[in-house]
Motif scaffolding. Structure first.
Motif, PDB file in Angstrom:
ATOM      1  N   ARG A  90       0.837  -1.189   0.000  1.00 34.27           N
ATOM      2  CA  ARG A  90       0.000   0.000   0.000  1.00 34.27           C
ATOM      3  C   ARG A  90       0.876   1.244   0.000  1.00 34.27           C
ATOM      4  N   ASN A 123      -3.385   6.394  -0.794  1.00 39.62           N
ATOM      5  CA  ASN A 123      -4.614   5.581  -0.743  1.00 39.62           C
ATOM      6  C   ASN A 123      -4.707   4.577  -1.887  1.00 39.62           C
ATOM      7  N   THR A 124      -3.568   4.051  -2.292  1.00 32.39           N
ATOM      8  CA  THR A 124      -3.544   3.040  -3.350  1.00 32.39           C
ATOM      9  C   THR A 124      -2.814   1.806  -2.866  1.00 32.39           C
ATOM     10  N   THR A 130      -2.400  -0.959 -10.252  1.00 29.96           N
ATOM     11  CA  THR A 130      -2.675  -0.031  -9.159  1.00 29.96           C
ATOM     12  C   THR A 130      -4.161  -0.057  -8.839  1.00 29.96           C
ATOM     13  N   ARG A 160      -7.113   1.696  -6.489  1.00 32.60           N
ATOM     14  CA  ARG A 160      -7.405   2.892  -5.703  1.00 32.60           C
ATOM     15  C   ARG A 160      -8.832   2.811  -5.144  1.00 32.60           C
TER      16      ARG A 160
END
Length: 621
Positions: free
Chosen positions: A169, A173-174, A209, A211
């Motif tokens: 992480r 916030n991904t 990725t 999110r």
């Protein structure tokens, strides 16, 4: 005929003695007190008592008594002002090892307490109580969501044979999954999209990725607040606190009011706790070498046990980074004693997903050790640049390491806990549900001691004057039967206080209104009886026959009216909250007792006065 069996007089005597005995504790006022309870790492003993006495002497605070009480330290004071000053003096000196909370200490004699007689708790509006304002840490909710997402992606890729270098992480916030083979990027993206449809996905090179969307973040924040409110209700209900008030305040705060609570330190520790468990595999290797050299196996992390080694330091242990099961997957927990080791234990039941993971792990690792990690989030406040900065310290301790003796799944036991109190608290926290996000106590105060005293005084005056006015009216209008009615009313009030005290019902200002209303309903019942007796006398019946007929013919009407009122009270209790429930409880108890005192007890008194007279020509009615 006007008759009343001896056993019925015996019942009246029992009701009178019972009511007087269990109402008596309310005549003993409670002492304002400060209660000190041990947190993890603290011990309540004679040394602490001496330390507290010394701290209070240094602060020039006079005390009535400082005593050990069932594992807690209780400082009795003379007034609420001294109570607040004493608490403020003890909190910084005792630190995080102890919970210092405001309380009210009972002064009921031991012989009454031994019979189970206790004073009736007063609500927040009558005696005051504890008011908490709690700040919900929304950032921790996001951290937890991202940690779970990262672990789920690792498991998903591993189970579908998609080789990856790392899944980690990021602060933005991904969660980024770096694959070993760029040719599997599309496969990994499709798998994640199917498994986690709410994630926003993008690819670049050999990375995927994920999110969390802004809409989901807002929903998570709202859900976390609602879950915390529900969890607090469960925990406070498990504590037996009557009529708590738990409400949202804004987008990130919760207000908790605990009227009539007996142990505020226990309540504060339980409702603010964010403790949970994790079950992890023990990694082979020398943990002392890892601590000394700083070289830790790639799949392991260093944890510390609650016990200390020969050097006086906590014992290190190497645990696998992968979590087998967590407290979030728990559906039941009870504390008890392990019959094999005679040590405190918590029996745990997991949900299907957690049980399956536990079954898979234990099937492959019989004879190998598994650790139980206790995780607790502790709110802290620091002054930075003259401003308060609130942070959360996460404590992780290994509370148990045991070999897996056989395969198990959903049901198993965690043993080797430090005390029965810790086992009971842990089981309560797990059983009542985990908090979705940690909370910090941003405000704690005692609500309205002076206002509460004024409300008590006014409420008692209202009940007293209503009783006196009723007494005067009945004595003038019904003469001897007015006296009988007033005796029945007094017995009814005594019985209401006794029943509510015995069951621990909290008396609120609406509750006092309910008691006053039951006086009116009891009066109404006696008016029906007395007027019916008058009608029978006018019809020419002899006095004794008129009394018997008056009671017998009025009973049906009284029962119908009172049952209707009880049904209304049950509806108020079922659908109301807070003060409405307080009114409903007093109303239901008062009507139930008045049905006996107004009909049966008053008839017994009338029979005692008039039943033995042979030449009875008239009645004083």
């Amino acid at each position: 005929m006007l008759t009343y069996a001896r056993w019925q007089y015996f019942v009246i005597l029992i009701v009178l003695l019972f009511s007087a005995l269990y109402a008596l504790p309310n005549a003993f006022p409670q002492d304002p007190a400060v209660q000190v309870t041990a947190n993890r790492g603290g011990t309540v003993d004679e040394a602490l008592l001496a330390r507290v006495e010394s701290l209070l002497q240094e602060a020039d605070i006079d005390t009535k008594a400082v005593e050990l009480d069932e594992g807690n330290l209780l400082v009795r004071l003379s007034d609420p002002a001294s109570q607040v000053v004493a608490a403020d003096a003890l909190r910084p000196a005792l630190g995080n090892d102890y919970v210092v909370a405001l309380n009210l200490a009972s002064t009921v004699p031991d012989w009454l307490s031994a019979l189970g007689a206790t004073s009736m708790p007063l609500g927040l509006d009558l005696r005051g109580g504890v008011h908490f304002t709690m700040q919900v840490d929304q950032d921790a909710t996001l951290d937890k969501r991202l940690d779970v997402t990262a672990e789920d992606l690792r498991v998903l890729l591993r189970e579908n044979r998609v080789r990856y270098q790392s899944v980690e992480r990021r602060p933005d916030n991904t969660v980024i999954a770096t694959l070993a083979d760029a040719g599997q990027v599309d496969q990994a993206r499709d798998l994640i999209a199917t498994s986690e449809p709410t994630l926003q996905l993008s690819t670049q090179g050999n990375t995927v990725t994920a999110r969390v969307s802004d809409a989901e973040l807002q929903q998570m924040a709202a859900d976390a607040l609602e879950q915390n409110v529900g969890t607090l209700r469960n925990r406070i209900n498990a504590l037996g606190v009557a009529e708590p008030v738990i409400t949202r305040q804004g987008d990130d705060r919760i207000v908790v009011q605990l009227p009539g609570v007996q142990d505020t330190a226990q309540a504060k520790r339980i409702i603010g706790a964010t403790a949970t468990l994790e079950y992890r595999a023990v990694v082979e290797g020398n943990p002392y070498d890892a601590v000394t050299s700083g070289v830790v196996p790639p799949q392991a992390e260093i944890y510390y046990r609650t016990e200390v080694g020969p050097d006086g330091n906590p014992i290190p242990v190497l645990l696998n980074k992968r979590v087998i099961a967590t407290g979030d997957q728990l559906v039941g927990a009870t504390s008890g004693i392990d019959p094999q080791t005679s040590s405190p234990a918590v029996s745990v039941r997991l949900n299907n997903a957690g049980g399956q993971r536990m079954f898979d792990f234990t099937s492959q690792n019989v004879g190998k050790p598994m650790a139980v990690v206790f995780i607790e989030r502790v709110p802290e406040v620091r002054m930075v640049g003259g401003e308060e900065v609130r942070t959360v310290r996460v404590d992780r301790e290994v509370i148990s390491v045991a070999n897996i003796n056989g395969v198990f799944g959903k049901d198993f036991q965690t043993t080797g806990l430090e005390s029965m109190q810790f086992a009971a608290d842990l089981a309560l926290q797990l059983r009542s549900g985990s908090l979705a996000a940690p909370m910090d106590f941003v405000e704690e105060r005692v609500v309205g001691p002076s206002l509460g005293a004024e409300n008590v005084e006014r409420g008692m005056k209202a009940v007293f004057y209503s009783f006196v006015f009723t007494l005067l009216f009945f004595l003038v209008y019904y003469r001897v039967f007015g006296l009988i009615t007033c005796i029945a009313l007094l017995l009814n009030l005594l019985a209401v206080v006794a029943v509510m005290s015995m069951f621990g019902a909290t008396l609120t200002l609406p509750g006092l209104a309910g008691i006053a209303l039951t006086v009116a309903l009891s009066v109404d019942a006696n008016v029906l009886i007395n007027e019916r007796i008058r009608e029978e006398l006018r019809a020419g019946l002899p006095p004794r026959a008129a009394i018997a007929a008056g009671y017998e013919k009025a009973v049906g009407t009284i029962v119908d009216a009172n049952l209707t009122a009880i049904l209304a009270g049950l509806a108020l209790f079922a659908f109301g909250t807070g003060p409405v429930k307080g009114f409903a409880v007093a109303l239901i108890v008062g009507i139930t007792t008045s049905m006996y005192t107004a009909v049966s007890a008053s008839r017994g008194i009338a029979t005692l006065i008039y039943g033995g007279r042979r030449k009875l020509k008239s009645l004083a009615i």
